[in-house]
Write a protein that holds these residues in place. Structure first.
Motif, PDB file in Angstrom:
ATOM      1  N   MET A  78      75.904  87.777  90.235  1.00 15.81           N
ATOM      2  CA  MET A  78      76.215  89.018  90.922  1.00 15.81           C
ATOM      3  C   MET A  78      74.916  89.639  91.433  1.00 15.81           C
ATOM      4  SD  MET A  78      78.338  92.070  89.154  1.00 15.81           S
ATOM      5  CE  MET A  78      79.815  92.534  89.991  1.00 15.81           C
ATOM      6  N   ASN A 102      78.512  87.506  95.400  1.00 12.95           N
ATOM      7  CA  ASN A 102      78.402  86.415  94.432  1.00 12.95           C
ATOM      8  C   ASN A 102      77.452  85.386  95.037  1.00 12.95           C
ATOM      9  OD1 ASN A 102      78.587  84.306  92.647  1.00 12.95           O
ATOM     10  ND2 ASN A 102      80.803  84.067  92.811  1.00 12.95           N
ATOM     11  N   ASN A 148      76.377  89.123  79.526  1.00 16.35           N
ATOM     12  CA  ASN A 148      77.252  89.231  80.691  1.00 16.35           C
ATOM     13  C   ASN A 148      77.534  90.683  81.074  1.00 16.35           C
ATOM     14  OD1 ASN A 148      78.786  89.844  78.486  1.00 16.35           O
ATOM     15  ND2 ASN A 148      80.449  88.456  78.960  1.00 16.35           N
ATOM     16  N   LEU A 172      83.057  84.512  90.497  1.00 19.08           N
ATOM     17  CA  LEU A 172      82.628  85.633  89.663  1.00 19.08           C
ATOM     18  C   LEU A 172      83.845  86.448  89.288  1.00 19.08           C
ATOM     19  CD1 LEU A 172      80.315  87.577  88.608  1.00 19.08           C
ATOM     20  CD2 LEU A 172      80.590  88.740  90.794  1.00 19.08           C
ATOM     21  N   GLN A 173      83.990  86.749  88.027  1.00 20.58           N
ATOM     22  CA  GLN A 173      85.117  87.554  87.558  1.00 20.58           C
ATOM     23  C   GLN A 173      84.565  88.792  86.854  1.00 20.58           C
ATOM     24  OE1 GLN A 173      88.634  86.842  87.849  1.00 20.58           O
ATOM     25  NE2 GLN A 173      88.662  88.996  87.314  1.00 20.58           N
ATOM     26  N   ILE A 174      84.937  89.969  87.354  1.00 22.24           N
ATOM     27  CA  ILE A 174      84.589  91.212  86.658  1.00 22.24           C
ATOM     28  C   ILE A 174      85.701  91.450  85.656  1.00 22.24           C
ATOM     29  CG2 ILE A 174      84.160  93.678  86.868  1.00 22.24           C
ATOM     30  CD1 ILE A 174      83.200  93.128  89.737  1.00 22.24           C
ATOM     31  N   LYS A 175      85.350  91.374  84.394  1.00 25.68           N
ATOM     32  CA  LYS A 175      86.350  91.502  83.338  1.00 25.68           C
ATOM     33  C   LYS A 175      86.680  92.954  83.025  1.00 25.68           C
ATOM     34  CE  LYS A 175      84.750  87.212  81.262  1.00 25.68           C
ATOM     35  NZ  LYS A 175      84.149  86.596  80.083  1.00 25.68           N
ATOM     36  N   THR A 192      81.033  90.854  83.082  1.00 22.63           N
ATOM     37  CA  THR A 192      81.401  89.767  83.991  1.00 22.63           C
ATOM     38  C   THR A 192      81.371  88.429  83.253  1.00 22.63           C
ATOM     39  OG1 THR A 192      79.159  89.225  84.691  1.00 22.63           O
ATOM     40  CG2 THR A 192      80.267  91.013  85.874  1.00 22.63           C
TER      41      THR A 192
END
Length: 162
Positions: free
Chosen positions: A39, A65, A129, A71-74, A120
């Motif tokens: 990111m 990205n 992360n 990329l996953q924003i949790k 992330t």
């Protein structure tokens, strides 16, 4: 004569080795090999500046990205209830960009400096992360509105006599 030729050969070999060593050292370092999502933000801090109480609370952080996996924003969480983030729930694929919207409660008067912590699936930084975004500014009290015209009161000239 043989010693002079041998000495000259050793000198040339030493000089040649020195020149090649310098060329290797001056070559550009190898590009960083990215594995996984990464990111990259345009800015990690936004300054609201001086704003009036009740002003527009929305500010937007832009990111890309730059990695080679989605990329996953949790999760994203403000440092207090007055800071509310909104983030993309879908993955951001390599090369794609996205935004994180942050709203600060501008009804609160005074200086502020708040954080938004983003979790992330990338593996960077001391916290592994997590990324931290910052907002700051100063909310000035809204100017008092002038008093309105008083309601009309009955006069002697009113038809009801009231």
């Amino acid at each position: 004569m043989m010693k002079k030729i041998f000495s000259l050969f050793v000198l040339l070999a030493f000089f040649g080795g020195f020149v090649f060593a310098q060329n290797d050292a001056q070559q550009a370092p190898a590009e960083k090999q990215t594995t996984g999502p990464e990111m990259t933000f345009e800015a990690t801090e936004i300054d609201y500046g001086e704003i009036e109480q009740g002003a527009d609370p929305l500010r937007i952080f832009h990111f890309t990205n730059t990695g080679n996996e989605p990329l996953q924003i949790k999760h994203a969480k403000g440092s207090c209830g007055c800071t509310v983030p909104k983030w993309p729930k879908e993955p951001t694929f390599p090369g794609e960009s996205g935004t994180i919207e942050v709203r600060y409660d501008t009804k609160r008067v005074g200086k502020f400096h708040k954080r938004v912590t983003i979790t992330t699936n990338e593996g960077v930084g001391e916290d592994g992360n997590q990324r931290v975004l910052n907002i700051k500014g100063l909310v000035n009290k809204k100017a008092e509105e002038p008093a309105g015209v008083p309601e009309s009161s009955p006069s002697i000239l009113s038809p009801n006599g009231q």
